[in-house]
Motif scaffolding. Structure first.
Motif, short mmCIF file in Angstrom:
data_model
loop_
_atom_site.label_atom_id
_atom_site.label_comp_id
_atom_site.label_asym_id
_atom_site.label_seq_id
_atom_site.Cartn_x
_atom_site.Cartn_y
_atom_site.Cartn_z
N ILE A 123 -5.32 24.57 93.76
CA ILE A 123 -3.60 24.55 93.68
C ILE A 123 -3.28 23.13 94.30
CG2 ILE A 123 -1.52 25.69 94.11
CD1 ILE A 123 -3.40 27.52 92.43
N ARG A 124 -2.38 22.53 93.48
CA ARG A 124 -1.74 21.42 93.68
C ARG A 124 -0.09 21.28 93.67
NH1 ARG A 124 -5.95 17.61 90.21
NH2 ARG A 124 -7.77 18.41 91.14
N ALA A 125 0.36 20.82 94.70
CA ALA A 125 1.81 20.53 94.63
C ALA A 125 2.25 19.17 94.77
CB ALA A 125 2.31 20.89 96.06
N ASN A 126 3.61 18.77 94.20
CA ASN A 126 3.94 17.48 94.18
C ASN A 126 5.53 17.50 94.16
OD1 ASN A 126 5.66 15.96 91.93
ND2 ASN A 126 3.80 14.94 91.34
N ALA A 127 5.95 16.43 95.16
CA ALA A 127 7.20 16.37 94.95
C ALA A 127 7.82 15.11 94.47
CB ALA A 127 7.69 16.19 96.49
N ALA A 128 8.70 14.96 93.63
CA ALA A 128 9.39 14.02 93.00
C ALA A 128 9.57 12.74 94.08
CB ALA A 128 10.63 14.34 92.04
N ALA A 129 9.39 11.52 93.39
CA ALA A 129 9.63 10.41 94.35
C ALA A 129 10.97 10.21 94.79
CB ALA A 129 9.26 9.06 93.58
N ARG A 130 11.06 9.59 95.76
CA ARG A 130 12.71 9.43 96.45
C ARG A 130 13.45 10.61 96.94
NH1 ARG A 130 11.66 5.69 92.62
NH2 ARG A 130 13.19 6.79 91.22
N THR A 131 12.80 11.63 97.07
CA THR A 131 13.61 12.87 97.23
C THR A 131 13.38 13.29 98.79
OG1 THR A 131 12.00 14.47 96.83
CG2 THR A 131 13.31 14.15 95.09
#
Length: 171
Positions: A133-141
């Motif tokens: 399972i992988r997670a990602n947060a959008a850039a500049r948030t």
């Protein structure tokens, strides 16, 4: 014919399964736009699951697995990009390739509140493949805090894999 029916029923009555929980080994998901494998605290398994790194889990038998995952994170104060938080289930195949099976996007976000990103669905895997399972947060948030100090991480973050169709043929 009896063995085909009997063995299938035995497999379904007590299938290989894995329940993993807790993300206290990481404090946040960085906002660099890159998917980060999640490192889990504990695993309760039956049926031959294996792991070396608490990030990926080796599939014990070929078939279709019902997968459920939930990750809770604190929404940063600036969430100008949508969808800002993403969760994916990736099958790292024993042959060397990768396949993304499930994905969760969250587009309705309230700054400075907790958000639970969830996904559920079916994943086909062959024996020896590794699921992660992988997670990602959008850039500049801003970084997304995981594992609140007020509640145990195991209550907020968890994943399950349960074999529901042993020996199923690839879709």
């Amino acid at each position: 014919m009896n063995s085909r029916i009997r063995d299938s029923i035995r497999g379904l009555s007590n299938p290989p399964r894995l329940a993993i929980s807790g993300l206290s080994k990481i404090s946040s998901i960085p906002d660099d736009g890159i998917y980060k494998p999640l490192k889990w605290d504990s695993a309760d398994q039956y049926g031959g699951w294996a792991t070396n790194d608490s990030e990926s889990f080796t599939v014990p038998a070929t078939g279709i697995y019902f997968t459920s995952a939930s990750v809770t994170a604190l929404v940063p104060t600036d969430v100008s990009k949508y969808p800002a938080f993403r969760l994916v289930c990736v099958n790292m195949q024993a042959t060397g390739g990768e396949r993304e099976w499930l994905r969760s996007y969250n587009t309705v976000l309230v700054p400075s509140t907790y958000l639970t990103s969830s996904m559920r669905g079916l994943v086909f895997a062959t024996q020896g493949d590794r699921l992660t399972i992988r997670a990602n947060a959008a850039a500049r948030t801003g970084a997304w805090e995981v594992s609140s100090g007020t509640r145990p991480s195991g209550q907020l973050n968890s994943v399950t894999f349960t074999l529901i169709a042993p020996g199923a043929i690839t879709p």
